[in-house]
Design an enzyme around this catalytic site. Structure first.
Site, PDB file in Angstrom:
ATOM      1  N   TYR A   7     -16.121 -62.869 -17.281  1.00 27.71           N
ATOM      2  CA  TYR A   7     -16.484 -63.261 -15.915  1.00 27.71           C
ATOM      3  C   TYR A   7     -17.870 -62.756 -15.513  1.00 27.71           C
ATOM      4  O   TYR A   7     -18.639 -63.448 -14.862  1.00 27.71           O
ATOM      5  CB  TYR A   7     -15.458 -62.703 -14.921  1.00 27.71           C
ATOM      6  N   ARG A  52     -25.397 -69.882  -6.025  1.00 27.61           N
ATOM      7  CA  ARG A  52     -24.618 -68.760  -5.522  1.00 27.61           C
ATOM      8  C   ARG A  52     -23.740 -68.228  -6.659  1.00 27.61           C
ATOM      9  O   ARG A  52     -22.548 -68.491  -6.745  1.00 27.61           O
ATOM     10  CB  ARG A  52     -23.747 -69.214  -4.342  1.00 27.61           C
ATOM     11  N   LYS A  90     -16.482 -69.761 -17.750  1.00 25.91           N
ATOM     12  CA  LYS A  90     -15.302 -70.461 -17.250  1.00 25.91           C
ATOM     13  C   LYS A  90     -14.664 -71.325 -18.331  1.00 25.91           C
ATOM     14  O   LYS A  90     -13.439 -71.392 -18.469  1.00 25.91           O
ATOM     15  CB  LYS A  90     -15.683 -71.327 -16.041  1.00 25.91           C
ATOM     16  N   GLU A 118     -18.785 -75.379  -9.655  1.00 30.16           N
ATOM     17  CA  GLU A 118     -18.709 -73.915  -9.734  1.00 30.16           C
ATOM     18  C   GLU A 118     -19.937 -73.266  -9.096  1.00 30.16           C
ATOM     19  O   GLU A 118     -21.072 -73.595  -9.438  1.00 30.16           O
ATOM     20  CB  GLU A 118     -18.599 -73.480 -11.202  1.00 30.16           C
ATOM     21  N   ASP A 119     -19.690 -72.348  -8.172  1.00 33.21           N
ATOM     22  CA  ASP A 119     -20.738 -71.515  -7.575  1.00 33.21           C
ATOM     23  C   ASP A 119     -21.845 -72.322  -6.905  1.00 33.21           C
ATOM     24  O   ASP A 119     -23.035 -72.009  -7.030  1.00 33.21           O
ATOM     25  CB  ASP A 119     -21.321 -70.555  -8.618  1.00 33.21           C
ATOM     26  N   ASP A 143     -13.810 -72.279  -6.496  1.00 34.92           N
ATOM     27  CA  ASP A 143     -14.057 -71.333  -5.405  1.00 34.92           C
ATOM     28  C   ASP A 143     -13.222 -71.678  -4.180  1.00 34.92           C
ATOM     29  O   ASP A 143     -12.754 -70.790  -3.467  1.00 34.92           O
ATOM     30  CB  ASP A 143     -15.545 -71.332  -5.028  1.00 34.92           C
ATOM     31  N   ASN A 193     -15.202 -59.767  -4.545  1.00 36.66           N
ATOM     32  CA  ASN A 193     -15.621 -59.242  -5.851  1.00 36.66           C
ATOM     33  C   ASN A 193     -17.084 -58.820  -5.795  1.00 36.66           C
ATOM     34  O   ASN A 193     -17.847 -59.357  -4.991  1.00 36.66           O
ATOM     35  CB  ASN A 193     -15.448 -60.318  -6.934  1.00 36.66           C
TER      36      ASN A 193
END
Length: 547
Positions: free
Chosen positions: A128, A172, A190, A262-263, A286, A402
Site C-alpha cells: 500500500y 491525491r 492495487k 483511484e486517488d 475511495d 491513514n
C-alpha cells in the site's frame, strides 16, 4: 556457461513450433482460443487454479525457449525448472546445475505473488505505501499530449485480454497529495492486491496513470521529474481527455473490463463516478470500497451491540473526506441503503438516522445553500440532543484516517477512555491492547477486504455495470466471515490471513447479484456452486509443469 543454441535461427523456431503443434494434435490438446474461467477469457499463461494440474505450452508468438523464456516473467521458474524442462526448452548452460523448489527462488512474477499471498498481513502495508519503489516497469502512462491518440497508445500494450484497469491522475495519492505521474505506484500496488488477494490474473491487469500535469511546485521545479512540467489541466480539457480514455478502453477491451478510479481529488472523483457509472463497468475504491468495508464492520458489530442498523444513530466526523479521501458521504449512503433494504423504509427517511460533522460543524438544513452537492442529502433539521455522551453505552469507534499517525484516536485510547466498552476498528493496523486483564484485538477496516473480491466477482460473472446491491452483497459476505471466536476477541473483521477464502465468498455473492439483476455479459449458464467456481477461477502462483 555457454549455450550453443541460445540464439537459434528463424527456421529452428519455426520447426519447433510445428513440432509442438503436431504433438498437441496427437495428444488431443486444444491450442485454439477458447472460453475458460475468468469471465470467458482464455487462460493463456496457465494462471488459474482450474488449470493448475495441466501441462502448459509456453507460447508467445512462437514457442518460448532458452534465453527468451528466462526473460519472460509469465513463464520463468528460475532454478525450479526440472532436468527434463531444461533439455526440452534449451535451458542447459543458462542456469546453474542446481534444481531448487519455488520456496527458495529469486523473484519473478509467480514468486512475487506467492510471497505476498503467504505473508499478506506483513506485506500488505508495504504494497500500500511503498508500492512504487523497486517494482518491475509494467505500467502505462497517458499524457495530456496524447489527446486524440489514446486508443493507439492502449494498443501498444502487449496484453490484449485485459479485465481490470486501475487508473489515477495522481492528484491525491494517499496522504502525500499531488504526485503527478509519480503516483503510478498506487495502480501498480492495487492491482498486485487484485491478484494476490482476489485471484485476478496478473496478465489481465493494466495500471494506468493519466498525466495531466501537476500543481506540486516541488515537482515542477525538479529537473529530474519525469512527468509533464505544466499546471494541471482542468475543466473541459481535463474531462475531454478522460472521456477519450473511457471510450478507448471500451473500444479496445470491450464492455466487461472493470475500470477502478483511484486517488482522484474530490471534485473529480464524484463527477467521474456519476458520469460513467451508467455507461461503463466502473468502481471508485475511495468512495465505494471504503463504504462497503465500513458497512461490513457495522453489520458484524450488531452481534455485539444488539439491534438492527435502523436501531442505531450514526455520527460521522468528516463529511466529505477521511484524511483527504472522498469517502464520508459514500459510507453514509451505503449504510442508508442497507437500512432501507432491511426495513423497506424509503432512503430519504433512513438518511435521517445519519449525522455528519464537517469543518464548520454539524451539517444541518440551515446551511444547505453553502454546502457541497454531495453533503446536501445529509443536511437535516437539527433536533435537540441532551446528554449525548451519557447515551453512548457501548460505542463502535472507527478511526479511518491513514496512516496510523493520522488516525483520529489509537486503539489504546479508545479502550481506555471507554473502560473497555468500545468496539474499535481503524484504517491502519494497531497492535492488540491489554486492558483490565483482557486482550482486545483492534479491527482493521481495510479496503483490501472488499475490492479484490468485488472486482473478481465482476470478472467471473462478466458483469457490465456495478450496482449498489453488489456493494451491499460484498459487505454482507464479509460480515458473514466473522465467527464467534472473532467476536469473543472483540473483532468485527476476520483475519487477513484468510483473505483468499474471504475474497472467494465475496466474489460469489457479487456474481450471484449480477446474475440476479441480469447485469452480466456471459453466455454460459450460471455455475451451480459459485464459491467453488470462484475458487477454481482464482490465479495461483504455483509453478506449472511445461511440456
Amino acid at each position: 556457461m555457454i549455450q550453443p543454441w541460445a540464439k537459434r535461427e528463424k527456421r529452428d523456431v519455426e520447426a519447433e513450433t510445428k513440432r509442438a503443434k503436431r504433438e498437441s494434435k496427437e495428444e488431443g490438446w486444444d491450442l485454439s482460443p477458447r472460453s475458460t474461467v475468468g469471465g470467458g477469457v482464455e487462460d493463456v499463461y496457465g494462471e488459474d487454479r482450474a488449470s493448475e494440474d495441466q501441462l502448459v505450452t509456453p507460447w508467445t508468438i512462437s514457442v518460448a525457449s532458452g534465453y527468451n523464456m528466462l526473460r519472460d516473467p509469465h513463464h520463468n521458474k528460475g532454478l525450479a525448472f526440472t532436468e527434463r524442462e531444461r533439455d526440452a526448452h534449451y535451458l542447459r548452460g543458462l542456469l546453474p546445475p542446481a534444481v531448487i523448489t519455488q520456496e527458495l527462488q529469486e523473484r519473478n512474477e509467480r514468486l512475487f505473488y506467492k510471497l505476498l499471498i503467504d505473508n499478506v498481513e506483513e506485506l500488505l502495508p508495504v504494497v500500500y505505501t511503498d508500492c512504487w519503489r523497486g517494482l518491475p516497469e509494467i505500467w502505462k502512462y497517458l499524457q495530456a499530449a496524447s489527446g486524440g491518440k489514446i486508443l493507439e497508445v492502449l494498443r501498444n500494450w502487449p496484453e490484449k485480454s485485459i479485465q481490470v484497469i486501475v487508473v489515477t491522475d495522481g492528484e491525491r495519492i494517499l496522504g502525500l497529495g499531488d504526485l503527478g505521474c509519480q503516483g503510478m505506484g498506487i495502480p501498480v500496488g492495487k492491482l498486485s492486491l487484485y491478484t494476490a488477494l482476489g485471484g485476478v490474473r496478473p496478465s489481465a491487469c493494466l495500471p494506468v496513470t493519466i498525466d495531466v500535469g501537476t500543481n506540486n511546485e516541488q515537482l515542477l521545479n525538479d529537473e529530474f521529474y519525469i512527468g509533464l512540467k505544466q499546471r494541471r489541466a482542468t475543466g473541459k480539457e481535463y474531462y475531454d481527455l478522460l472521456h477519450e480514455f473511457m471510450t478507448a478502453v471500451k473500444q479496445n477491451y470491450g464492455e466487461k473490463v472493470l475500470v477502478q478510479f483511484e486517488d482522484f481529488a474530490n471534485h473529480n472523483a464524484f463527477e467521474l463516478l456519476a458520469k460513467y457509472g451508467t455507461t461503463h463497468l466502473v468502481f471508485n475504491d475511495d468512495i465505494q470500497g471504503t463504504a462497503s468495508v465500513v458497512l461490513a464492520g457495522l453489520v458484524a458489530s450488531l452481534k455485539l451491540l444488539g439491534g438492527t442498523l435502523a436501531d442505531h444513530t450514526f455520527l460521522f466526523l468528516g463529511a466529505g473526506e477521511v484524511q483527504n479521501y472522498p469517502c464520508g458521504t459514500g459510507i453514509a449512503e451505503l449504510i442508508a441503503l442497507e437500512m432501507s433494504k432491511q426495513t423497506k423504509i424509503p432512503l430519504e427517511e433512513t438518511r435521517k438516522k445519519i449525522w455528519l460533522v464537517d469543518s464548520k460543524g454539524l451539517v444541518v438544513s440551515s446551511r444547505k445553500e453553502s454546502l457541497q452537492h454531495f453533503k446536501k442529502p445529509w443536511a437535516h433539521e437539527r433536533e435537540p440532543v441532551n446528554n449525548l455522551l451519557d447515551a453512548v453505552k457501548k460505542p463502535l469507534i472507527m478511526a479511518l484516517s491513514n496512516p496510523t499517525s493520522q488516525a483520529e484516536c489509537t486503539a489504546e485510547e479508545a479502550y481506555t477512555w471507554t473502560e473497555g466498552r468500545a468496539i474499535f476498528a481503524s484504517g491502519s493496523p494497531f497492535d492488540p491492547v491489554e486492558f483490565n486483564g483482557k486482550c482486545f484485538m483492534p479491527g482493521q477496516a481495510n479496503n483490501a477486504y472488499i475490492f479484490p473480491g468485488l472486482g473478481f466477482g465482476l470478472v467471473i460473472s462478466g458483469a457490465i455495470r456495478v450496482h449498489d446491491d453488489m456493494l451491499l452483497a460484498a459487505s454482507e459476505a464479509l460480515a458473514g466471515q466473522v465467527t464467534q471466536e472473532h467476536y469473543d476477541k472483540g473483532m468485527i473483521y476476520p483475519p487477513l490471513t484468510n483473505i483468499r477464502k474471504i475474497s472467494a465468498n465475496i466474489a460469489a455473492k457479487v456474481a450471484a447479484k449480477a446474475y440476479e439483476l441480469g447485469m452480466f455479459g456471459n453466455t454460459a449458464p450460471r455455475p451451480a456452486d459459485l464459491v467453488k467456481y470462484a475458487e477454481s477461477c482464482m490465479y495461483t502462483p504455483n509453478y506449472r509443469s511445461y511440456r
